[in-house]
Design a protein around this motif. Structure first.
Motif, PDB file in Angstrom:
ATOM      1  N   GLY A   1       0.550  -0.953   0.226  1.00  0.00           N
ATOM      2  CA  GLY A   1       0.116  -0.078  -0.026  1.00  0.00           C
ATOM      3  C   GLY A   1       1.098   1.197  -0.254  1.00  0.00           C
ATOM      4  N   SER A   2       0.656   2.063   0.301  1.00  0.00           N
ATOM      5  CA  SER A   2       1.237   3.921   1.021  1.00  0.00           C
ATOM      6  C   SER A   2       2.587   3.409   2.590  1.00  0.00           C
ATOM      7  N   GLY A   3       3.284   1.276   1.842  1.00  0.00           N
ATOM      8  CA  GLY A   3       4.103   1.483   3.510  1.00  0.00           C
ATOM      9  C   GLY A   3       4.681   0.481   2.746  1.00  0.00           C
ATOM     10  N   ASN A   4       5.618   0.273   3.362  1.00  0.00           N
ATOM     11  CA  ASN A   4       6.846  -1.387   3.055  1.00  0.00           C
ATOM     12  C   ASN A   4       6.643  -2.143   4.391  1.00  0.00           C
ATOM     13  N   VAL A   5       7.893  -2.687   4.146  1.00  0.00           N
ATOM     14  CA  VAL A   5       8.168  -3.480   5.452  1.00  0.00           C
ATOM     15  C   VAL A   5       9.813  -3.976   4.780  1.00  0.00           C
ATOM     16  N   GLN A   6      10.761  -3.931   5.975  1.00  0.00           N
ATOM     17  CA  GLN A   6      12.015  -4.045   4.945  1.00  0.00           C
ATOM     18  C   GLN A   6      12.281  -5.296   6.897  1.00  0.00           C
TER      19      GLN A   6
END
Length: 233
Positions: free
Chosen positions: A200-205
């Motif tokens: 969506g409007s984010g991310n996971v790292q």
């Protein structure tokens, strides 16, 4: 760009040139970053860090960092913020008591694209009020007042898209203690490499970071796993 990379390599070489190495246990850090755009120029944000030592066995640090961005253009962003840090007594750096720190900071971030590779230079100046430890470990320690110091940080970041959703993220950051505003001595180096996935409007790292910290005449090596979630409102 070539000169900055050369300076970074030189500093890294000097930091590895001498000093006994001490190996710490694995750190596991959880990190959340949020932004909210007020308009095209102004943005507010916050970071929350939960840092654990010896995998997740011991509390290491808790950190909260609100900030304000002024976006001059797509290549230049000015930021000012505040950080509260609570550092526990842990592992190879036992203080015997939890130490608070309050700092305010200013930074500038410079971006440029080379094809699909985003290159960023982040320069941060910190002004730190650190809790002063008083007392005797045998009879009890307390925090009595603070001492003030400055610290400078430079981070070189490379970020490359691997497709529509996936991207690679690598950075190398150097920290320096200061005498007034002049660099006094090397503090630490962080080298991070990770993978990110957009949601969506984010991310996971998820990534691995090698920390090399100067402690007296020794260098403390702290391997770190970091899970980060970013969401932009």
């Amino acid at each position: 760009m070539k000169k900055l990379i050369l300076v970074a390599l030189l500093i890294s070489g000097l930091s590895n040139a001498k000093g006994q190495e001490v190996e710490g246990e694995m750190n596991v850090w959880f990190f959340m970053l949020n932004h909210y755009s007020v308009n095209e120029k102004w943005r507010v944000g916050n970071e929350i860090h939960v840092r654990r030592y010896d995998w997740v066995k011991d509390q290491e640090q808790f950190l909260i960092r609100p900030f304000v961005d002024y976006i001059l253009n797509k290549d230049v962003t000015f930021t000012a913020g505040y950080t509260y840090i609570k550092t526990s007594s842990f592992g190879p750096l036992p203080s015997g008591i939890t130490v608070p720190e309050n700092n305010i900071w200013e930074q500038v971030t410079l971006n440029h694209l080379v094809g699909k590779l985003l290159i960023s230079h982040r320069l941060r100046q910190e002004h730190r009020w650190i809790g002063e430890i008083e007392g005797d470990p045998s009879t009890g320690l307390d925090i009595d007042g603070t001492h003030f110091t400055n610290r400078f940080r430079y981070r070189l970041t490379l970020r490359h898209d691997l497709g529509e959703k996936w991207f690679a993220h690598v950075f190398d950051e150097f920290w320096f203690h200061q005498d007034g505003m002049k660099p006094e001595r090397f503090d630490r180096n962080w080298f991070y490499a990770g993978l990110g996935y957009r949601v969506g409007s984010g991310n996971v790292q998820l990534g691995y970071m090698g920390q090399r910290i100067s402690v007296g005449d020794q260098f403390l090596e702290m391997p770190t796993l970091q899970l980060m979630f970013q969401y932009d409102f």
